[in-house]
Design an enzyme around this catalytic site. Structure first.
Site, PDB file in Angstrom:
ATOM      1  N   VAL A   5     -19.363   6.863   4.588  1.00  0.00           N
ATOM      2  CA  VAL A   5     -19.927   5.895   5.543  1.00  0.00           C
ATOM      3  C   VAL A   5     -20.092   6.469   6.953  1.00  0.00           C
ATOM      4  CG1 VAL A   5     -19.185   3.867   4.240  1.00  0.00           C
ATOM      5  CG2 VAL A   5     -17.685   4.770   6.047  1.00  0.00           C
ATOM      6  N   GLY A  16      -9.119   7.869  -1.871  1.00  0.00           N
ATOM      7  CA  GLY A  16      -9.085   6.856  -2.927  1.00  0.00           C
ATOM      8  C   GLY A  16      -9.441   7.476  -4.263  1.00  0.00           C
ATOM      9  N   LYS A  68     -13.836  10.391  12.636  1.00  0.00           N
ATOM     10  CA  LYS A  68     -15.255  10.112  12.362  1.00  0.00           C
ATOM     11  C   LYS A  68     -15.444   8.781  11.640  1.00  0.00           C
ATOM     12  CE  LYS A  68     -18.165  13.353  11.061  1.00  0.00           C
ATOM     13  NZ  LYS A  68     -18.687  14.540  10.318  1.00  0.00           N
ATOM     14  N   GLY A 111      -9.816   2.484  -2.541  1.00  0.00           N
ATOM     15  CA  GLY A 111      -8.466   2.799  -2.057  1.00  0.00           C
ATOM     16  C   GLY A 111      -7.479   1.725  -2.488  1.00  0.00           C
ATOM     17  N   PHE A 112      -6.291   1.820  -1.953  1.00  0.00           N
ATOM     18  CA  PHE A 112      -5.212   0.887  -2.300  1.00  0.00           C
ATOM     19  C   PHE A 112      -5.599  -0.556  -1.939  1.00  0.00           C
ATOM     20  CE2 PHE A 112      -1.246  -0.853  -0.098  1.00  0.00           C
ATOM     21  CZ  PHE A 112      -0.794  -1.536  -1.222  1.00  0.00           C
ATOM     22  N   THR A 120       1.737  -2.215   4.498  1.00  0.00           N
ATOM     23  CA  THR A 120       1.560  -2.972   3.254  1.00  0.00           C
ATOM     24  C   THR A 120       1.916  -2.066   2.073  1.00  0.00           C
ATOM     25  OG1 THR A 120      -0.174  -4.215   4.335  1.00  0.00           O
ATOM     26  CG2 THR A 120      -0.120  -4.338   1.939  1.00  0.00           C
ATOM     27  N   SER A 161     -10.989   4.485   5.581  1.00  0.00           N
ATOM     28  CA  SER A 161     -10.250   5.332   6.530  1.00  0.00           C
ATOM     29  C   SER A 161      -9.022   5.886   5.828  1.00  0.00           C
ATOM     30  CB  SER A 161      -9.757   4.535   7.749  1.00  0.00           C
ATOM     31  OG  SER A 161      -8.883   5.345   8.526  1.00  0.00           O
ATOM     32  N   TYR A 210      -5.545   8.689  14.319  1.00  0.00           N
ATOM     33  CA  TYR A 210      -5.662   7.419  13.591  1.00  0.00           C
ATOM     34  C   TYR A 210      -5.634   6.257  14.579  1.00  0.00           C
ATOM     35  CZ  TYR A 210      -4.383   3.808  10.105  1.00  0.00           C
ATOM     36  OH  TYR A 210      -4.338   2.693   9.302  1.00  0.00           O
ATOM     37  N   ARG A 260       3.979   7.877   2.204  1.00  0.00           N
ATOM     38  CA  ARG A 260       4.524   6.714   2.906  1.00  0.00           C
ATOM     39  C   ARG A 260       5.928   6.411   2.373  1.00  0.00           C
ATOM     40  NH1 ARG A 260      -1.006   3.070   3.757  1.00  0.00           N
ATOM     41  NH2 ARG A 260      -1.780   3.974   1.844  1.00  0.00           N
TER      42      ARG A 260
HETATM   43  P1  NAD Z   1      -6.462   4.279   1.157  1.00  0.00           P
HETATM   44  O1  NAD Z   1      -6.458   5.697   1.601  1.00  0.00           O
HETATM   45  O2  NAD Z   1      -5.857   3.961  -0.163  1.00  0.00           O
HETATM   46  O3  NAD Z   1      -7.929   3.688   1.174  1.00  0.00           O
HETATM   47  C1  NAD Z   1      -8.914   4.086   2.086  1.00  0.00           C
HETATM   48  C2  NAD Z   1     -10.202   4.335   1.331  1.00  0.00           C
HETATM   49  O4  NAD Z   1     -11.220   4.724   2.262  1.00  0.00           O
HETATM   50  C3  NAD Z   1     -10.077   5.468   0.313  1.00  0.00           C
HETATM   51  O5  NAD Z   1     -10.544   5.031  -0.948  1.00  0.00           O
HETATM   52  C4  NAD Z   1     -10.970   6.565   0.898  1.00  0.00           C
HETATM   53  O6  NAD Z   1     -11.534   7.400  -0.095  1.00  0.00           O
HETATM   54  C5  NAD Z   1     -11.993   5.754   1.672  1.00  0.00           C
HETATM   55  N1  NAD Z   1     -12.666   6.503   2.741  1.00  0.00           N
HETATM   56  C6  NAD Z   1     -12.091   7.232   3.739  1.00  0.00           C
HETATM   57  N2  NAD Z   1     -13.047   7.777   4.514  1.00  0.00           N
HETATM   58  C7  NAD Z   1     -14.241   7.372   4.011  1.00  0.00           C
HETATM   59  C8  NAD Z   1     -15.591   7.603   4.360  1.00  0.00           C
HETATM   60  N3  NAD Z   1     -15.933   8.386   5.408  1.00  0.00           N
HETATM   61  N4  NAD Z   1     -16.572   7.022   3.630  1.00  0.00           N
HETATM   62  C9  NAD Z   1     -16.268   6.237   2.568  1.00  0.00           C
HETATM   63  N5  NAD Z   1     -15.012   5.988   2.178  1.00  0.00           N
HETATM   64  C10 NAD Z   1     -14.008   6.555   2.883  1.00  0.00           C
HETATM   65  O7  NAD Z   1      -5.738   3.433   2.319  1.00  0.00           O
HETATM   66  P2  NAD Z   1      -5.315   1.899   2.350  1.00  0.00           P
HETATM   67  O8  NAD Z   1      -3.861   1.830   2.541  1.00  0.00           O
HETATM   68  O9  NAD Z   1      -5.953   1.161   1.239  1.00  0.00           O
HETATM   69  O10 NAD Z   1      -5.987   1.446   3.732  1.00  0.00           O
HETATM   70  C11 NAD Z   1      -7.218   0.762   3.749  1.00  0.00           C
HETATM   71  C12 NAD Z   1      -7.549   0.330   5.164  1.00  0.00           C
HETATM   72  O11 NAD Z   1      -6.518  -0.529   5.656  1.00  0.00           O
HETATM   73  C13 NAD Z   1      -7.638   1.488   6.147  1.00  0.00           C
HETATM   74  O12 NAD Z   1      -8.706   1.239   7.041  1.00  0.00           O
HETATM   75  C14 NAD Z   1      -6.324   1.453   6.873  1.00  0.00           C
HETATM   76  O13 NAD Z   1      -6.441   1.973   8.159  1.00  0.00           O
HETATM   77  C15 NAD Z   1      -6.005  -0.032   6.876  1.00  0.00           C
HETATM   78  N6  NAD Z   1      -4.559  -0.269   6.975  1.00  0.00           N
HETATM   79  C16 NAD Z   1      -3.736  -0.068   5.912  1.00  0.00           C
HETATM   80  C17 NAD Z   1      -2.381  -0.295   6.028  1.00  0.00           C
HETATM   81  C18 NAD Z   1      -1.436  -0.121   4.872  1.00  0.00           C
HETATM   82  O14 NAD Z   1      -0.221  -0.312   5.049  1.00  0.00           O
HETATM   83  N7  NAD Z   1      -1.889   0.194   3.682  1.00  0.00           N
HETATM   84  C19 NAD Z   1      -1.844  -0.676   7.266  1.00  0.00           C
HETATM   85  C20 NAD Z   1      -2.712  -0.831   8.338  1.00  0.00           C
HETATM   86  C21 NAD Z   1      -4.070  -0.645   8.178  1.00  0.00           C
HETATM   87  N1  UDP Z   2       9.780   7.620   6.306  1.00  0.00           N
HETATM   88  C1  UDP Z   2      11.005   8.079   5.844  1.00  0.00           C
HETATM   89  N2  UDP Z   2      11.036   8.829   4.722  1.00  0.00           N
HETATM   90  C2  UDP Z   2       9.923   9.141   4.002  1.00  0.00           C
HETATM   91  C3  UDP Z   2       8.670   8.643   4.465  1.00  0.00           C
HETATM   92  C4  UDP Z   2       8.642   7.894   5.613  1.00  0.00           C
HETATM   93  O1  UDP Z   2      12.050   7.806   6.455  1.00  0.00           O
HETATM   94  O2  UDP Z   2      10.056   9.835   2.964  1.00  0.00           O
HETATM   95  C5  UDP Z   2       9.757   6.802   7.531  1.00  0.00           C
HETATM   96  C6  UDP Z   2       8.768   7.244   8.601  1.00  0.00           C
HETATM   97  O3  UDP Z   2       9.339   8.230   9.444  1.00  0.00           O
HETATM   98  C7  UDP Z   2       8.535   5.931   9.326  1.00  0.00           C
HETATM   99  C8  UDP Z   2       8.665   4.872   8.235  1.00  0.00           C
HETATM  100  O4  UDP Z   2       9.329   5.522   7.158  1.00  0.00           O
HETATM  101  O5  UDP Z   2       9.551   5.716  10.273  1.00  0.00           O
HETATM  102  C9  UDP Z   2       7.335   4.338   7.726  1.00  0.00           C
HETATM  103  O6  UDP Z   2       6.548   5.461   7.422  1.00  0.00           O
HETATM  104  P1  UDP Z   2       5.154   5.332   6.649  1.00  0.00           P
HETATM  105  O7  UDP Z   2       4.630   6.710   6.463  1.00  0.00           O
HETATM  106  O8  UDP Z   2       5.347   4.516   5.422  1.00  0.00           O
HETATM  107  O9  UDP Z   2       4.237   4.475   7.623  1.00  0.00           O
HETATM  108  P2  UDP Z   2       4.063   4.421   9.218  1.00  0.00           P
HETATM  109  O10 UDP Z   2       4.655   3.111   9.582  1.00  0.00           O
HETATM  110  O11 UDP Z   2       4.785   5.562   9.864  1.00  0.00           O
HETATM  111  O12 UDP Z   2       2.611   4.488   9.400  1.00  0.00           O
END
Ligand code: NAD
Ligand code: UDP
Length: 342
Positions: free
Chosen positions: A84, A63, A118, A37-38, A202, A102, A172, A213
């Site tokens: 997982v 991802g 899950k 993932g990211f 992030t 996730s 979530y 997002r």
């Molecule tokens: P993402 O969707 O890019 O990455 C998540 C990865 O998890 C994906 O590659 C997906 O395929 C994999 N995945 C999901 N369910 C799975 C499963 N059952 N088994 C194996 N792989 C599985 O999201 P992300 O932004 O990289 O987020 C990564 C983690 O960081 C997440 O746990 C997310 O909740 C947490 N997080 C991210 C942010 C953010 O802003 N990006 C903020 C808060 C928390």
């Molecule tokens: N948002 C928005 N326009 C968009 C996408 C998101 O105004 O095209 C807003 C959304 O309602 C939230 C904030 O941007 O208030 C951040 O949303 P995001 O989906 O990035 O993450 P969240 O913090 O809600 O998990």
């Protein structure tokens, strides 16, 4: 007789009679769930550069192998396609488990509510079970969403949150709250060393342009000179952290001895309207900003208190929003140049 087996800069030296052996220190192995993932892919890349062996485990539900393509030729990198929520079996020694699997963007987890619950519950249970079996350090990627629509700002780790358990975002938020509870239970009962990172919004290269997002939406819309869609009146706030800062904070937490949750995020708080305007300006776009309905339970404010991260990890973000946005915009421009039809 003296035998010199390869001189390796960080080698340890063992003396056996008159024989000196230069032995490479054993590499530490890290299992990264959600590694395609990211955030996971950035963490895998970072760890390989630091000299770790990395096992990336992902079922590719949100991802993509494109995120890790550049790592596959690395000798210390292995990708395992696995869900997982099913039992995780790894034969080799593991020193750290970073549980990042996730769905994470609102449109992903709204589309995948049961998979999200899950992976937060069963997936975390399996990953913790593996950590116990391997005597590994376990790190959970938790989220600022555990604070829900917070009634206090900035949010400190001691705040318990304001979450609607049965609203659409509850799948979530509650999955992550359960995952935190299970992590602390494994720590208390099985004495596993754990880390809980409360990650705030992030952004950066490798976000999907269709992940819904705010930042990918705004950049994609601005680059196409299409309407930039601000939800609500745009007065809700977020505090956006650039991915390189975030990974630095997460790595420091991984190496620390802090078992309680730590906020890892950038305290610079902006309204969504301000962020949209900044992206329109940086992309020199002709886009107009339009307003669309605010999604249900969309938090009104979000800003981390990072005192704990500063004190315990010596961490604070260093990338300005403008620098981070420029790098992210450049990424989306490259993606568009590679594939102009999408
Ligand atoms: P993402 O969707 O890019 O990455 C998540 C990865 O998890 C994906 O590659 C997906 O395929 C994999 N995945 C999901 N369910 C799975 C499963 N059952 N088994 C194996 N792989 C599985 O999201 P992300 O932004 O990289 O987020 C990564 C983690 O960081 C997440 O746990 C997310 O909740 C947490 N997080 C991210 C942010 C953010 O802003 N990006 C903020 C808060 C928390
Ligand atoms: N948002 C928005 N326009 C968009 C996408 C998101 O105004 O095209 C807003 C959304 O309602 C939230 C904030 O941007 O208030 C951040 O949303 P995001 O989906 O990035 O993450 P969240 O913090 O809600 O998990």
């Amino acid at each position: 007789m003296e035998i010199f087996v390869r001189a390796i800069p960080t080698a340890t030296v063992k003396k056996h009679g008159s024989t000196y052996l230069f032995m490479k220190p054993a590499l530490k192995t890290v299992l990264v769930t959600g590694g395609a993932g990211f955030l996971g892919s950035h963490f895998c890349e970072f760890l390989l550069a630091k000299g770790y062996r990395v096992i990336c485990m992902d079922n590719l539900i949100t991802g993509s192998t494109t995120n890790i393509q550049h790592l596959t030729s690395h000798k210390q990198f292995r990708f395992v396609k696995h869900d997982v929520t099913q039992h995780i079996s790894v034969a080799e020694e593991i020193h750290y488990i970073l549980h990042f699997a996730s769905p994470a963007s609102p449109i992903d987890y709204l589309k995948l509510p049961i998979q999200t619950l899950k992976v937060g519950a069963l997936g975390t249970h399996n990953a913790l079970g593996l950590a116990k079996a391997k005597k590994a350090v376990f790190m959970l990627s938790s989220t600022s969403e555990v604070y829900g629509d917070p009634l206090v700002s900035p949010q400190k780790e001691s705040y318990w949150g304001n979450v609607n358990p049965i609203g659409p975002r509850g799948v979530y938020d509650e999955a992550k709250r359960f995952a935190e509870a299970l992590t602390m239970a494994y720590h208390r009962v099985h004495k596993i060393p754990v880390r809980i990172a409360r990650i705030f919004n992030t952004y950066g290269p490798r976000m999907r342009k269709d992940d819904g997002r705010a930042i990918p939406n705004f950049i994609t819309q601005a680059l196409a000179n299409k309407a930039v869609t601000v939800y609500g009146d745009g007065s809700q706030t977020r505090s956006f952290s650039y991915v390189a800062d975030e990974i630095d904070g997460l790595y420091r937490l991984m190496l620390s001895d802090v078992n309680e949750p730590v906020n890892i995020g950038n305290p610079q708080e902006l309204t969504l309207l301000e962020i949209a305007q900044q992206i329109v300006a940086l992309t020199k776009s002709k886009s107009k900003i339009t307003f669309a309905p605010l999604p249900v339970d969309d938090p009104k404010v979000r800003k981390p208190d990072i005192t704990l991260a500063q004190q315990k990890l010596g961490w604070k973000p260093t990338t300005t929003l403008e620098e981070g946005l420029q790098k992210t915009i450049a990424f989306f421009q490259q993606q568009h140049a590679k594939n102009p039809l999408h």
